[in-house]
Design a protein around this motif. Structure first.
Motif: not given
Length: 302
Positions: A268-281
């Motif tokens: 998910i873009p967050c203005e200048a940065g971003r969020l990345i999600y990996l579903g495996y634990d």
């Protein structure tokens, strides 16, 4: 003859002055070699007198020195805090590691090993500048001013204490500095996003966690990104892979791997940065998922 005498006196005075400067310089150099300045060591002499002055670094917490920083050119350098160089900003990766919330012998340790984050020498504690022990900490204040780096939120079993100031700094890290927050694995990671990250509009997220059986197929959104070099399909590992419904993702999100309208890898873009999600634990080392984490490191904004 009077003029000649005065000339000789002036010349003699000049030569004596030069000799004095040379001797003074030699003494200063020798004193510096022996440790008589305040920036030399524990045997230094204070400007106020004869009080011994320890090195400035001894006054700073353990995470400010003794660890290794990973640079983009993959060279290594010790993150020593000094008055000349300033705070030891970690240039690439920092992992949240609060022992009250994160099991250092469980899945988080597998994440640490994949990322190549070194523990402290001899004691093997997670207390150098590759790790952030608390969210409510001075370290987050400095980290929030970093740029083009990654903060990893590993799998955890208890939610961290987050003051409003810490939450604001965490969001500044992603929104302002061009950094990446990488959240790894499971329902707790999704709840961490929903509870602590404000998003571009400031209203936060309402991601809906859901488990579906894999394998999980690469999506068109992966093309042109580092994830295009990952496996065509990612395996499900028991019930250890938890995603979110694609309907709950914000419009600007990009899904990279899905099954049955559930995304298990997205950004998910967050203005200048971003969020990345990996579903495996990462409770086990699975090659395809290991590759995905390493590829996520290459997704950080430049």
């Amino acid at each position: 003859p009077g003029r000649r005498g005065r000339g000789r006196v002036l010349l003699g005075s000049f030569l004596l002055g030069c000799a004095g400067l040379v001797v003074t310089g030699m003494l200063l150099f020798d004193s510096q070699e022996k440790g008589t300045f305040t920036d030399v060591g524990t045997h230094a002499i204070s400007l106020l007198g004869t009080m011994p002055v320890p090195r400035d670094t001894s006054f700073f917490p353990t995470w400010t020195h003794g660890g290794a920083m990973r640079y983009y050119d993959r060279s290594m350098a010790h993150g020593q805090w000094s008055p000349e160089s300033g705070p030891p900003y970690v240039k690439h990766i920092t992992m949240w590691s609060d022992p009250r919330c994160v099991d250092h012998n469980g899945p988080a340790n597998n994440v640490r090993r994949i990322l190549g984050l070194r523990t402290s020498w001899q004691s093997h504690k997670w207390n150098n500048n590759a790790f952030m022990g608390k969210m409510n900490s001075v370290q987050l204040r400095f980290l929030s001013r970093n740029t083009n780096s990654i903060l990893v939120i590993p799998p955890f079993h208890e939610f961290p204490e987050m003051s409003k100031r810490a939450m604001a700094m965490l969001n500044d890290y992603a929104l302002v500095g061009g950094n990446t927050i990488l959240v790894v694995g499971g329902p707790t990671g999704i709840l961490f996003i929903n509870q602590n990250l404000a998003g571009t509009d400031g209203y936060g997220y309402e991601l809906d966690p859901k488990w579906v059986e894999g394998p999980y197929e690469m999506q068109d959104g992966a093309m042109g990104t580092a994830f295009q070099y990952g496996a065509v399909t990612l395996p499900s590992v028991g019930t250890e892979v938890v995603g979110v419904t694609t309907a709950s993702l914000p419009a600007e999100a990009v899904s990279y791997y899905e099954a049955s309208e559930v995304s298990v890898v997205f950004s998910i873009p967050c203005e200048a940065g971003r969020l990345i999600y990996l579903g495996y634990d990462y409770s086990m080392m699975v090659p395809a998922w290991t590759d995905i984490m390493l590829l996520a490191m290459r997704m950080s904004p430049n």
